[in-house]
Scaffold this motif. Sequence first.
Motif, short mmCIF file in Angstrom:
data_model
loop_
_atom_site.label_atom_id
_atom_site.label_comp_id
_atom_site.label_asym_id
_atom_site.label_seq_id
_atom_site.Cartn_x
_atom_site.Cartn_y
_atom_site.Cartn_z
N VAL A 191 72.29 9.15 24.86
CA VAL A 191 71.52 9.76 25.88
C VAL A 191 70.79 11.20 25.45
N CYS A 192 71.41 11.67 24.37
CA CYS A 192 70.51 12.97 23.52
C CYS A 192 69.30 12.39 23.06
N GLU A 193 69.12 11.15 22.49
CA GLU A 193 67.95 10.69 22.08
C GLU A 193 66.93 10.35 23.18
N GLY A 194 67.76 9.77 24.08
CA GLY A 194 66.88 9.29 25.39
C GLY A 194 66.16 10.57 26.06
N ILE A 195 66.67 11.60 26.01
CA ILE A 195 66.03 12.78 26.82
C ILE A 195 65.39 13.74 25.38
N GLY A 196 65.03 13.31 24.64
CA GLY A 196 64.10 13.97 23.64
C GLY A 196 65.01 15.15 22.72
N GLN A 197 66.17 14.81 22.08
CA GLN A 197 66.87 15.65 21.53
C GLN A 197 67.06 17.19 22.18
N ARG A 198 67.76 16.69 23.25
CA ARG A 198 68.29 18.20 23.93
C ARG A 198 69.78 18.01 24.04
N THR A 199 70.31 19.18 24.06
CA THR A 199 71.83 19.10 24.12
C THR A 199 72.52 18.68 25.21
N VAL A 200 73.36 17.90 25.03
CA VAL A 200 74.17 16.95 26.16
C VAL A 200 75.47 17.38 26.19
N GLY A 201 76.17 17.50 27.40
CA GLY A 201 77.60 17.98 27.55
C GLY A 201 78.20 16.89 28.42
N LEU A 202 79.75 16.86 28.18
CA LEU A 202 80.25 15.61 29.11
C LEU A 202 81.52 16.75 29.63
N ALA A 203 81.56 16.58 30.82
CA ALA A 203 82.55 17.39 31.60
C ALA A 203 83.37 16.58 32.58
N VAL A 204 84.81 16.90 32.76
CA VAL A 204 85.80 16.36 33.71
C VAL A 204 86.21 17.43 34.58
N TRP A 205 86.84 17.01 35.75
CA TRP A 205 87.56 17.96 36.46
C TRP A 205 89.10 18.04 35.92
N GLY A 206 89.27 19.28 35.44
CA GLY A 206 90.55 19.57 34.86
C GLY A 206 91.39 20.57 35.84
N ASN A 207 92.42 20.90 35.42
CA ASN A 207 93.37 21.75 36.36
C ASN A 207 93.00 23.11 36.72
N LYS A 208 91.96 23.48 35.90
CA LYS A 208 91.21 24.90 36.40
C LYS A 208 89.73 24.72 37.02
N GLY A 209 89.23 23.51 37.20
CA GLY A 209 87.92 22.97 37.70
C GLY A 209 87.24 22.27 36.42
N PRO A 210 85.88 22.48 36.57
CA PRO A 210 85.07 21.72 35.91
C PRO A 210 84.92 22.02 34.19
N THR A 211 85.38 21.14 33.37
CA THR A 211 85.67 21.59 31.89
C THR A 211 84.79 20.60 30.99
N ILE A 212 84.33 21.42 30.19
CA ILE A 212 83.41 20.70 29.15
C ILE A 212 84.38 20.31 28.09
N ILE A 213 84.38 18.76 27.85
CA ILE A 213 85.15 18.25 26.66
C ILE A 213 84.32 17.68 25.54
N ARG A 214 82.98 17.79 25.72
CA ARG A 214 82.44 17.28 24.47
C ARG A 214 80.92 17.60 24.53
N TRP A 215 80.40 18.19 23.52
CA TRP A 215 78.96 18.33 23.26
C TRP A 215 78.28 17.42 22.39
N GLU A 216 77.18 16.90 22.60
CA GLU A 216 76.21 16.31 21.58
C GLU A 216 74.97 17.24 21.39
N PRO A 217 75.10 17.99 20.15
CA PRO A 217 74.27 19.05 20.09
C PRO A 217 72.81 19.02 19.81
N SER A 218 72.46 17.90 19.37
CA SER A 218 71.28 17.18 19.21
C SER A 218 70.61 17.75 17.89
N ALA A 219 69.34 17.64 17.51
CA ALA A 219 68.79 18.01 16.38
C ALA A 219 68.02 19.46 16.60
N MET A 220 67.94 19.86 17.81
CA MET A 220 67.96 21.09 18.11
C MET A 220 68.53 21.65 19.26
#
Length: 357
Positions: A191-220
Motif C-alpha cells: 500500500v505504501c508503495e502504491g500511494i507513492g511512498q507516503r506513511t501508512v498506518g493500521l488501526a483497530v478499535w481498542g478498549n479506549k477507541g481507535p488505536t494505531i497498531i502498526r506504521w509503514e513509515p515509507s522512504a520519506m
Amino acid sequence: MDTFDHREFRRTLGAFTTGVTVVTTVDAAGKAYGVTANSFSSVSLDPPLILWSQSLTSSSYPAFRECERFVVNILADHQVHVSNQFAKSGDDKFAGIAVRAGLGSVPIIEDSAAHLECRRIAAYPGGDHVVYIGQVERIHRSTHRPLAFGDGRYRVTFAHDLGEIKGTSGENAGMAALEAVRMAGAALSEVCEGIGQRTVGLAVWGNKGPTIIRWEPSAMPVSPFLQTGVVVSLTQSATGLAFAAFMHPSAVEEAVQRELRERANEGSPDDGQFALRLAEARQHGMARAVGCAPSPRHKVVVNAFSAPVFDARGDMVLAISTTCQAERLGPDWDGEVPQALGQAAARLSARLGYRGK
C-alpha cells in the motif's frame, strides 16, 4: 512475435513471486560454493526430483557443472542477509554463515526454512542458463516461514486459505478479525508503495477507541515521532473519523459524544463541524483531516486520509490511513493518493469476503 527488451522481460517475470534458495556444493578439492537462486521448482514426486537453473556466466558455474551433489537451502524470512551475501560475487560468501556438512560434505545452511540434499543426475542447456535436475535423497523442514521474492523485492509470507475469511460469530469472529489484521499488516508495504511512498498506518478499535497498531513509515516518513499503541481522536483525526463514520453506531456513539463534551468543556465547541465531516466521509467512502497548523504529534502541518476495511458480515474491522506533510498530500478527495488508498482498502475487504452493502 512481439519484441521486448531484457529488462521488460525481467519485470514481467517478477510478477511471479517465488521462494528464495541458496544452492551449495563442493568441488573435487573440497572447496565450498554457493549461489542465490529463485529458479527452483519441483519436477517429480516418484522419484523425488527437483530442478534449478544457473547462469553460464556465474563464477561458480564450473563447480556446479562438475559436481556430484548439491543442497537446495530454502531460506527463511529472517535470512535476507544470507540471500544478499550469496547473490554477490567473491570468495568469502560463507563468512559469518552457520553451516554444517551434509551428504558428500556439501554445506547445509543452518536455521533455514528447509533444505533438500540432492544428487545431480542431469544438466540441460537453457539459453544463457543451464538447468540442473537433482534427485532428492534427504530432506528437512523447520518451523520458520519461508522468504519470498517478487517485483524485485523481498517479501514475507503468511498463511491464508485460498477462499475468503467467512463471517462468523462468537470466538470464530474474533479469530477472523485477527486474520484481517495479519493480512492487512502484510499488505502495508505494498500500500505504501502504491500511494507513492507516503506513511501508512493500521488501526483497530481498542478498549479506549481507535488505536494505531502498526506504521509503514515509507522512504520519506511523515516524521520521526511515529508510535504504535496511540489512541487517536474520534472527532479530529482521519482515522478516528473513519471509525465514527463506518462502525456500527452502537459501538462508537457514546465515545463520540463523550469526546465532543470534553472538547466543549476545554473551550473548543463543535458547532456542527463533526456532523459535516461524517457526512463527507460517508459520501466519499473514507475520512479526511486537513491540517491548518503543525500537528502536535508530528510537529509539521499534515493532511491525512483513512479508509475502512470491512469483513464478510459488513462490519468495519480496521482502518488503513495515510498521513503526510501537507505539501506532499493535497486535500482533494479525488486525488491519486486517496483514490489508491481506497482501492487498497476495497481489495482487502474483498479478500475478507465483503461484497458491499
